[in-house]
Design an enzyme around this catalytic site. Structure first.
Site, short mmCIF file in Angstrom:
data_model
loop_
_atom_site.label_atom_id
_atom_site.label_comp_id
_atom_site.label_asym_id
_atom_site.label_seq_id
_atom_site.Cartn_x
_atom_site.Cartn_y
_atom_site.Cartn_z
N CYS A 144 20.36 45.75 35.68
CA CYS A 144 20.05 45.02 34.45
C CYS A 144 20.85 45.55 33.26
CB CYS A 144 18.57 45.18 34.11
SG CYS A 144 17.48 44.74 35.44
N ARG A 151 27.80 44.57 35.55
CA ARG A 151 26.79 45.44 36.14
C ARG A 151 26.06 44.76 37.30
NH1 ARG A 151 25.24 49.63 32.66
NH2 ARG A 151 23.10 49.62 33.35
N TRP A 171 18.79 42.09 37.27
CA TRP A 171 19.12 42.31 38.68
C TRP A 171 17.78 42.56 39.36
CZ3 TRP A 171 18.96 46.32 42.37
CH2 TRP A 171 19.81 46.16 43.48
N GLU A 220 35.64 54.04 53.82
CA GLU A 220 35.79 53.39 52.52
C GLU A 220 36.37 51.98 52.71
OE1 GLU A 220 34.65 53.73 49.73
OE2 GLU A 220 35.98 52.70 48.35
N LYS A 245 34.53 48.57 51.53
CA LYS A 245 35.17 47.60 50.63
C LYS A 245 35.13 46.20 51.26
CE LYS A 245 35.28 49.29 47.59
NZ LYS A 245 35.06 50.64 47.19
N GLU A 282 31.53 44.74 51.33
CA GLU A 282 30.86 44.42 50.06
C GLU A 282 31.46 43.24 49.33
OE1 GLU A 282 30.69 47.55 47.08
OE2 GLU A 282 32.63 48.28 47.70
N HIS A 316 32.82 56.40 73.06
CA HIS A 316 31.43 56.82 73.23
C HIS A 316 30.47 55.70 72.83
CE1 HIS A 316 32.74 60.83 74.19
NE2 HIS A 316 33.53 60.80 73.12
N LYS A 369 26.72 47.12 39.61
CA LYS A 369 27.73 48.15 39.37
C LYS A 369 27.09 49.52 39.19
CE LYS A 369 31.78 49.79 38.65
NZ LYS A 369 32.58 50.00 39.87
C1 F6R Z 1 31.23 50.66 46.29
C2 F6R Z 1 30.60 51.22 45.13
C3 F6R Z 1 29.31 51.96 45.32
C4 F6R Z 1 29.26 53.15 44.35
C5 F6R Z 1 27.88 53.82 44.43
C6 F6R Z 1 27.81 55.06 43.57
O1 F6R Z 1 32.42 50.02 45.98
O2 F6R Z 1 31.07 51.08 44.04
O3 F6R Z 1 29.14 52.36 46.62
O4 F6R Z 1 30.27 54.04 44.70
O5 F6R Z 1 26.90 52.91 44.01
O6 F6R Z 1 28.08 54.76 42.24
P1 F6R Z 1 28.54 55.88 41.23
O7 F6R Z 1 29.85 56.38 41.67
O8 F6R Z 1 28.57 55.20 39.89
O9 F6R Z 1 27.49 56.96 41.28
#
Ligand code: F6R
Length: 608
Positions: A2, A27, A73, A481, A485, A488, A504, A603
């Site tokens: 939010c 966000r 959110w 990672e 990516k 998501e 395995h 975010k």
């Molecule tokens: C993925 C992503 C999330 C953040 C996670 C931690 O692309 O952005 O997995 O990495 O929510 O967020 P921070 O780094 O802000 O603690």
């Protein structure tokens, strides 16, 4: 998560509130709303984008000198207009970011007193609770303060009331909120970007602060009502930094900003600079002295950065390192060790689980703490003994990209610093590593030039439902990672495996419909990885291999290879993540998903 904007000004605040919400869109949200006081309380809410709310406001010719606004959110209750904020009780309206853990109990007691709840949210309980306090405490500021003292959980709130139209009340505990002091009035918002339109003068509220905003004054108190002084900062955030410019999406912009972001983050070692504890703060010599192990706590992409660092710390600095998902660590019984450096990694510095994990470590008596963070005034940075601020600039796209590579740069500096302190780094080795770090922005730039080829690969991915990512050693977290990516932002189900684990279990999944992406740098594990790739080919799996220049892997039917410009030794993970970011970005473009605001994600994850 939010977003909140609050404004009281001599001019019409509706455009400021809406522009603030636009700046907070990144966000993540599913509905938006605004409430203003102008001949009474008017509330507008929409389950669409902020643009739809703005159209509603336009149609109603909404205009006022005081108001609150919100992007929601969903946590309690589905996204719908009824659950969208602001929530109203009598003539007062509340917006809220966070989660009230004891809202059920508060709700029951308020219902017993005749309050009727219209939504499924925890926020409505705050509105009614404040309203109930007004019966015995007619002062709105006091009523808010007393109500907040009954809440358990996290909040940042904004409150306005019809009966008290010359002030807005805001408060925070656990969720971010800052005040803005402008020429035309006073403002508050979840982050600076929302307020740059009206001011650069910002005041970061501390946990527990309650503040009153008037046209040309503000005051802040602690939860017990005692006055509090907070420093004013002049934000150096440039308005351009949060604009898209020539790019189609923030994620694309941020991927291409990586050379600059790395250059800025590594500026401290530019020229003749060397590694030293001071890079991590003035107290570093004392805090790092006697560190025998490292514990990294983080979530998501930041956790992956920690996993890469584990390989570096153990191989270069010879310091044992464990890396834990913050939400697991905070609830697990663990054995604290006083010679451990606790490193929390977070882009936003507001992630609830990471912050709680840090507090948990403190509670266990672990006082040697370091934050690697992209937001200098964030909650996490304020809680640690040491800090390293990555200078990636604001990251708006939900999918983290430039924050990740700059975190890796910071972790490389930490590795070299601990290696030096432990007598594990000769002058020649230090010079070699520093040379590689200084050259990193140029090396990343060259990798970005591979975009057209990656784009072609992405076309073939978009039709797939699943993908496997493989890596070994310090590139296994890069495979993780890459998978994160892809899932998501393109919603393609993707999993990452340490390539040696393939046989395995996951090999059973491999067939012609399962693309397998391999991170294959020319390091000591390449030959092992090649055998794993053969295992995939033998089962008809289609391979997409990111190899280094000069790697002798021959392209053949079902085995596609893209060569990176150079092999980059210890720092190779920083380069190898770039094509995976580009691959997921282009796959998402082909699929037509909302790249910067993927469904269900936020975010800044400021709730547990
Ligand atoms: C993925 C992503 C999330 C953040 C996670 C931690 O692309 O952005 O997995 O990495 O929510 O967020 P921070 O780094 O802000 O603690």
């Amino acid at each position: 998560m939010c977003g909140i904007v609050t404004a009281i000004a001599t001019n019409n605040v509706v455009p400021v509130l809406l522009e603030g919400l636009r700046k907070l869109e990144y966000r993540g949200y599913d509905s938006a709303g605004v409430a203003v006081l102008a001949n009474g309380l008017t509330r507008l809410r929409s389950t669409g984008r902020v643009a739809e709310l703005a159209a509603l406001a336009d149609a109603r010719q909404l205009s006022a000198n005081i108001g609150i606004a919100h992007t929601r959110w969903a946590t309690h209750g589905v996204p719908c207009e009824r659950n969208a904020h602001p929530h109203i009780s009598g003539g007062l309206a509340v917006v809220h970011n966070g989660i009230i853990e004891n809202f059920e109990a508060i709700k029951s007691s308020l219902q017993a007193r005749g309050y009727v709840f219209e939504s499924d949210t925890d926020t409505e309980a705050i509105a009614h609770l404040v309203h109930s306090k007004l019966a015995t405490t007619p002062d709105l500021f006091e009523a808010v303060r007393l109500a907040l003292n009954e809440l358990v959980g996290a909040y940042a709130i904004g409150v306005v009331a019809e009966a008290d139209p010359f002030r807005a009340i805001v408060a925070r505990r656990g969720s971010p909120l800052l005040l803005g002091v402008g020429e035309e009035g006073m403002y508050a918002a979840s982050d600076t970007a929302a307020l740059l339109q009206v001011t650069r003068k910002v005041i970061y509220l501390e946990d527990g602060d309650v503040a009153e905003l008037r046209l040309n004054a503000y005051r802040i108190v602690r939860p017990d009502g005692t006055p509090a002084e907070r420093e004013m900062h002049i934000s150096s955030l440039s308005a351009d930094a949060v604009e898209l410019g020539q790019f189609r999406h923030y994620m694309q912009k941020e991927i291409f900003e990586q050379p600059q972001a790395l250059g800025n983050t590594l500026e401290i070692i530019a020229g003749g600079g060397s590694v030293s504890p001071q890079l991590f703060g003035s107290r570093a010599p004392e805090v790092l002295d006697g560190v025998r192990r490292v514990l990294v706590l983080a979530c998501g992409t930041s956790y992956h950065a920690g996993l890469v660092a584990r390989y570096w710390l153990e191989s270069v600095a010879k310091v044992p390192c464990s890396v834990e998902i913050a939400s697991e660590y905070r609830y697990r019984e663990s054995v604290p060790e006083s010679d451990t450096l606790v490193v929390v990694i977070s882009q936003s510095g507001e992630t609830a689980d990471t912050l709680a994990a840090l507090k948990h470590a403190h509670g266990l008596g672990m006082g040697r703490t370091l934050a690697i963070c992209n937001v200098p005034e964030s909650a996490i940075v304020r809680e640690t003994a040491l800090r390293f601020i990555t200078r990636a600039g604001p990251e708006i796209g939900v999918a983290s990209t430039k924050a990740f590579t700059t975190q890796l740069a910071a972790l490389a500096l930490l590795t070299l610093t601990l290696a030096k302190l432990n007598g594990r780094l000769s002058e020649a080795e230090e010079a070699r590593h520093l040379g590689a770090l200084r050259h990193l922005p140029v090396a990343v730039q060259k990798v970005l030039e591979l975009e057209p080829e990656i784009e072609k690969w992405a076309q073939r991915f978009a039709a797939k439902h699943h993908a496997l990512f493989l890596g070994r050693g310090r590139h296994w977290p890069i495979a993780m990672e890459g998978a994160l990516k892809l899932k998501e932002i393109s919603y393609i189900h993707a999993e990452a495996y340490a390539a040696g684990e393939l046989k395995h279990g996951p090999l059973a999944l491999v067939d012609k419909d399962m693309p397998v992406i391999a991170v294959a740098p020319a390091d000591e594990l390449l030959e092992k990885l090649k055998s794993n790739l053969q295992e995939v080919r033998a089962r008809g799996g289609e391979l997409y291999v990111f190899a280094d220049a000069g790697s002798e892997i021959a392209e053949s039917e079902g085995l596609h290879i893209l060569h990176m410009p150079e092999h980059y030794g210890m720092l190779s993970p920083v380069l190898h993540v770039i094509p995976l970011q580009l691959l997921s970005y282009h796959a998402a473009l082909v699929k037509g998903t909302d790249v910067d605001k993927p469904r269900n994600l936020a975010k800044s994850v400021t709730v547990e």
